[in-house]
Scaffold this motif. Structure first.
Motif, short mmCIF file in Angstrom:
data_model
loop_
_atom_site.label_atom_id
_atom_site.label_comp_id
_atom_site.label_asym_id
_atom_site.label_seq_id
_atom_site.Cartn_x
_atom_site.Cartn_y
_atom_site.Cartn_z
N ARG A 40 -56.36 -67.65 26.23
CA ARG A 40 -56.60 -66.91 25.51
C ARG A 40 -56.98 -65.01 25.67
O ARG A 40 -56.59 -64.42 25.21
CB ARG A 40 -57.44 -68.11 25.01
N LYS A 47 -57.65 -72.83 29.44
CA LYS A 47 -57.21 -72.43 28.15
C LYS A 47 -57.87 -71.29 27.35
O LYS A 47 -56.99 -70.42 27.35
CB LYS A 47 -57.31 -73.00 26.53
N THR A 48 -58.76 -71.40 27.92
CA THR A 48 -60.05 -69.57 27.87
C THR A 48 -59.47 -68.61 28.44
O THR A 48 -59.28 -67.44 28.08
CB THR A 48 -61.31 -70.09 28.48
N THR A 82 -59.56 -63.39 19.36
CA THR A 82 -59.90 -64.30 20.50
C THR A 82 -60.17 -65.27 18.82
O THR A 82 -61.25 -66.37 19.91
CB THR A 82 -60.53 -64.26 21.27
N ALA A 83 -60.32 -64.88 17.85
CA ALA A 83 -61.20 -65.84 17.12
C ALA A 83 -60.53 -66.57 16.63
O ALA A 83 -59.34 -66.59 16.62
CB ALA A 83 -61.29 -65.20 15.91
N PRO A 84 -61.42 -67.57 16.77
CA PRO A 84 -61.12 -69.61 16.61
C PRO A 84 -60.29 -68.90 14.91
O PRO A 84 -61.27 -68.39 14.17
CB PRO A 84 -62.22 -70.12 16.38
N LYS A 85 -59.38 -69.90 14.75
CA LYS A 85 -58.38 -69.94 13.51
C LYS A 85 -58.76 -71.22 12.96
O LYS A 85 -59.30 -72.40 13.07
CB LYS A 85 -56.75 -70.67 13.77
N ARG A 86 -59.57 -70.98 11.62
CA ARG A 86 -60.22 -72.12 10.96
C ARG A 86 -59.81 -72.60 10.22
O ARG A 86 -58.31 -72.19 9.22
CB ARG A 86 -61.03 -71.66 10.15
#
Length: 155
Positions: free
Chosen positions: A110, A106-107, A130-134
């Motif tokens: 991404r 997955k990384t 690439t920031a995670p979706k909060r």
């Protein structure tokens, strides 16, 4: 002098309009519970008694999710089952061993998606993608206290 008079009249008109609008909104909000109570007694609407909240704690709900056979205890196999499912999903070649590439798939995907110019490295703009979706914070909507349990009442 006439400018002051016109200004005062305009200010009074705005204040009067604001008061009328606020009173109209206050009356409609106050009338809502009465209308709901009348509708609830006549047909489909609000129930007469509010449903009781579940006394089950977060830990108890988690325990129930793990206790698949509902025997009141979580066996080792029940506890490890979610991890086994995750391992099987990651083990792409099904050899029973998890390589770094299988673990980081997955990384890797991404990174490839963010590296728009396919240079093998990311610019600050690409890295920001690439920031995670909060998830938005969950809003607690606690029920108001019932009339029977008014503050200061001990009995």
């Amino acid at each position: 002098m006439w400018r002051y008079i016109v200004g005062c009249v305009a200010t009074l008109a705005l204040v009067t309009a604001g008061v009328l609008l606020l009173n109209r909104n206050a009356r409609s909000v106050a009338a809502l519970p009465q209308a709901a109570l009348v509708q609830g007694g006549e047909g489909p609407g609000l129930p007469d008694v509010a449903p009781a909240a579940s006394e089950q704690t977060r830990a108890a709900r988690r325990f129930d999710r793990y206790d698949q056979d509902s025997n009141g205890s979580v066996a080792r196999e029940e506890y490890l089952a979610p991890r086994r499912k995750a391992f099987v999903r990651l083990d792409a070649n099904h050899d029973g061993a998890l390589s770094f590439d299988e673990w980081a798939v997955k990384t890797e995907a991404r990174f490839a998606e963010a590296d728009k110019d396919k240079s093998g490295s990311m610019t600050p703009t690409e890295f920001a993608a690439t920031a995670p979706k909060r998830k938005p914070p969950r809003i607690r909507r606690d029920c108001p206290p019932s009339a029977a349990a008014a503050p200061g009442d001990d009995g």
